[in-house]
Write a protein that holds these residues in place. Sequence first.
Motif, PDB file in Angstrom:
ATOM      1  N   MET A 192     -11.214  -8.518  42.995  1.00  0.00           N
ATOM      2  CA  MET A 192     -12.271  -8.069  43.291  1.00  0.00           C
ATOM      3  C   MET A 192     -12.151  -6.539  43.310  1.00  0.00           C
ATOM      4  SD  MET A 192     -13.948 -10.849  46.158  1.00  0.00           S
ATOM      5  CE  MET A 192     -15.266 -10.215  46.117  1.00  0.00           C
ATOM      6  N   LYS A 193     -11.333  -5.946  44.037  1.00  0.00           N
ATOM      7  CA  LYS A 193     -11.221  -4.668  44.075  1.00  0.00           C
ATOM      8  C   LYS A 193     -10.777  -4.079  42.581  1.00  0.00           C
ATOM      9  CE  LYS A 193      -9.157  -3.775  48.662  1.00  0.00           C
ATOM     10  NZ  LYS A 193      -7.911  -3.423  49.639  1.00  0.00           N
ATOM     11  N   ASN A 194     -10.086  -4.926  41.732  1.00  0.00           N
ATOM     12  CA  ASN A 194      -9.649  -4.207  40.431  1.00  0.00           C
ATOM     13  C   ASN A 194     -10.915  -4.818  39.298  1.00  0.00           C
ATOM     14  OD1 ASN A 194      -7.226  -3.621  41.440  1.00  0.00           O
ATOM     15  ND2 ASN A 194      -6.446  -5.490  40.785  1.00  0.00           N
ATOM     16  N   GLY A 195     -12.016  -5.259  39.969  1.00  0.00           N
ATOM     17  CA  GLY A 195     -13.134  -5.562  38.984  1.00  0.00           C
ATOM     18  C   GLY A 195     -12.696  -6.994  38.146  1.00  0.00           C
ATOM     19  N   PRO A 207     -13.758 -12.502  62.498  1.00  0.00           N
ATOM     20  CA  PRO A 207     -13.690 -11.934  61.099  1.00  0.00           C
ATOM     21  C   PRO A 207     -12.527 -12.246  60.251  1.00  0.00           C
ATOM     22  CG  PRO A 207     -13.198 -10.205  62.594  1.00  0.00           C
ATOM     23  CD  PRO A 207     -13.393 -11.297  63.467  1.00  0.00           C
ATOM     24  N   ASN A 208     -12.677 -12.408  59.063  1.00  0.00           N
ATOM     25  CA  ASN A 208     -11.343 -12.355  58.302  1.00  0.00           C
ATOM     26  C   ASN A 208     -11.004 -11.030  57.799  1.00  0.00           C
ATOM     27  OD1 ASN A 208      -9.939 -12.493  55.498  1.00  0.00           O
ATOM     28  ND2 ASN A 208     -10.356 -14.570  55.488  1.00  0.00           N
ATOM     29  N   SER A 209      -9.730 -10.890  58.083  1.00  0.00           N
ATOM     30  CA  SER A 209      -9.210  -9.246  57.986  1.00  0.00           C
ATOM     31  C   SER A 209      -9.169  -9.134  56.291  1.00  0.00           C
ATOM     32  CB  SER A 209      -7.987  -9.042  58.510  1.00  0.00           C
ATOM     33  OG  SER A 209      -6.889 -10.084  57.946  1.00  0.00           O
ATOM     34  N   LEU A 214     -11.663  -5.401  52.239  1.00  0.00           N
ATOM     35  CA  LEU A 214     -12.577  -5.355  51.033  1.00  0.00           C
ATOM     36  C   LEU A 214     -13.944  -4.480  51.406  1.00  0.00           C
ATOM     37  CD1 LEU A 214     -13.177  -6.099  48.253  1.00  0.00           C
ATOM     38  CD2 LEU A 214     -14.391  -8.188  49.115  1.00  0.00           C
ATOM     39  N   MET A 215     -14.273  -4.537  52.488  1.00  0.00           N
ATOM     40  CA  MET A 215     -15.565  -3.771  52.851  1.00  0.00           C
ATOM     41  C   MET A 215     -15.335  -2.487  53.105  1.00  0.00           C
ATOM     42  SD  MET A 215     -17.240  -6.725  55.385  1.00  0.00           S
ATOM     43  CE  MET A 215     -18.708  -5.633  55.702  1.00  0.00           C
ATOM     44  N   GLN A 216     -14.081  -2.067  53.267  1.00  0.00           N
ATOM     45  CA  GLN A 216     -13.796  -0.582  53.698  1.00  0.00           C
ATOM     46  C   GLN A 216     -14.077   0.522  52.364  1.00  0.00           C
ATOM     47  OE1 GLN A 216      -9.760  -0.505  55.335  1.00  0.00           O
ATOM     48  NE2 GLN A 216     -10.482  -1.354  57.128  1.00  0.00           N
ATOM     49  N   GLN A 217     -13.820  -0.020  51.148  1.00  0.00           N
ATOM     50  CA  GLN A 217     -13.833   0.666  50.096  1.00  0.00           C
ATOM     51  C   GLN A 217     -14.842   0.234  49.087  1.00  0.00           C
ATOM     52  OE1 GLN A 217     -10.080   1.663  48.600  1.00  0.00           O
ATOM     53  NE2 GLN A 217      -9.307   2.435  50.574  1.00  0.00           N
ATOM     54  N   ASN A 218     -15.396  -0.919  49.324  1.00  0.00           N
ATOM     55  CA  ASN A 218     -16.226  -1.751  48.460  1.00  0.00           C
ATOM     56  C   ASN A 218     -17.492  -2.304  48.860  1.00  0.00           C
ATOM     57  OD1 ASN A 218     -14.279  -2.184  45.888  1.00  0.00           O
ATOM     58  ND2 ASN A 218     -13.103  -2.417  47.903  1.00  0.00           N
ATOM     59  N   ASP A 219     -18.949  -2.146  48.282  1.00  0.00           N
ATOM     60  CA  ASP A 219     -19.950  -2.463  48.561  1.00  0.00           C
ATOM     61  C   ASP A 219     -19.837  -3.959  48.375  1.00  0.00           C
ATOM     62  OD1 ASP A 219     -21.060  -0.102  49.346  1.00  0.00           O
ATOM     63  OD2 ASP A 219     -21.674   0.537  47.569  1.00  0.00           O
TER      64      ASP A 219
END
Length: 331
Positions: A192-195, A207-209, A214-219
Motif C-alpha cells: 500500500m505504501k508503494n502504491g 490496534p494492529n501495529s 501505515l497511518m504514520q505517513q499515509n492518509d
Amino acid sequence: MQKYIFLIMVIIGLFYLAACSGGDKANNHSAASNGEAQAIVFGTGGTSGTYYPIGGALKPVFEESEFVINVTVESTGASVANVQNMQNGLNQMSIIMSDVGFDAIEGTGQFDGNSVDVQALAGMYQNVVQIVATTDSGIENVEDLEGKRVGVGKVGSGVEQSAQKVLEVLGLSYDNLSKVTHTGYADSVQEMKNGNLDAAFFTSGIPNSNITDLMQQNDVVFVEIKADIANTLMEKYPFYKSFTIPANDETMYNLAEEVTTVGIQNLIAVSPDLNEDIVYDLTKRYYDYLGSEEISIHALKYLERDQIATDLVVPLHPGAKKFYQEQGLVD
C-alpha cells in the motif's frame, strides 16, 4: 572407624531422602490422575503473536490454583492446531478463534467430517475485521472494493476467510477484483505504501501495529461493514459479532469518527476431560484477574468480564458454567 560409620550413615540418609522425593512425585502423579491436581499444557500461537504473551500472563494466575501442579505455555500453530492438540490430549487448555471452534463442533471447514468436542472456559477479546484503504484509492464503502487491488491475507489464514465471507455477502469474488495478493500484514502495508494495493484486510486485535505504521505517513480510510452487511454476516456465520472502533481513542488509532465493523471472538477452550473442580477454579481465577489491576496485556484490559460467558458459539465446560451461574451471568 567412626569416620566410616559416619559416612555410611550419611549415604543411608541420602538414599532415604531420594526415596521420599520419589514418593512425593508419585503422589503428585496419582493426584493428577484422580483430578485432584493437574499439570496443564496451555496451547497458544506463534511467539510473535498475541496468543503467546497472553498465555505467559495467565500462567502465574492459573498456577495459584491448588488443583494445578504447573502450567506449560506452548507455542503452536494457533487455533486449528490447538483444537487438534486438545483432541489428541497434548493440550489441556488453548486459545482459539470462535470460527475455528464453531467449525470443529459442526465438523465443517477445516474439520470437515471430523467433529470435535470443544468446550469453553471463557470468551476473550475480538479479532476485528479491519478493511483499510488508501485515501487516493477512492474507496469509501465496502462495495467500492469491486475492481480494486486488495490484499486478502495469506492463503488459508483467518484473514482470508474473513475477506472471502465479506466479498460473498456483497455478491463478489476474487474475479471481481482487479488484483488479489495473498500477503501478510507487513507485506500488505508495504504494498500500500508503494502504491501497488488500494486496500487490505486485517483481522486482528486492535490496534494492529502494521496499520498504525501505515497511518504514520499515509492518509487512510477505515472501510465500514455497516448494519445490513454485518447483519447478513452474523446471521449466516454466528461466530461474528458487531464491533465499533471508537473515535478519539488514542489506544485505538485515535480516529476522528467511529467505525462500524464485525469481529470474531477469541476463546479460552479447555479439554472436556478436565475435572469440573479444576475448570471451576481456573474460571474463577480468570474472572478475578480481569477485575484486578494486574492485567499486563492490552487485549485483555478492555474486556467486560461480565460478558465473557455470553453469546459464545462454543458450549461452556460444566465447571465454567457452574461458576458463571453462581455469578448470575448465565442461566
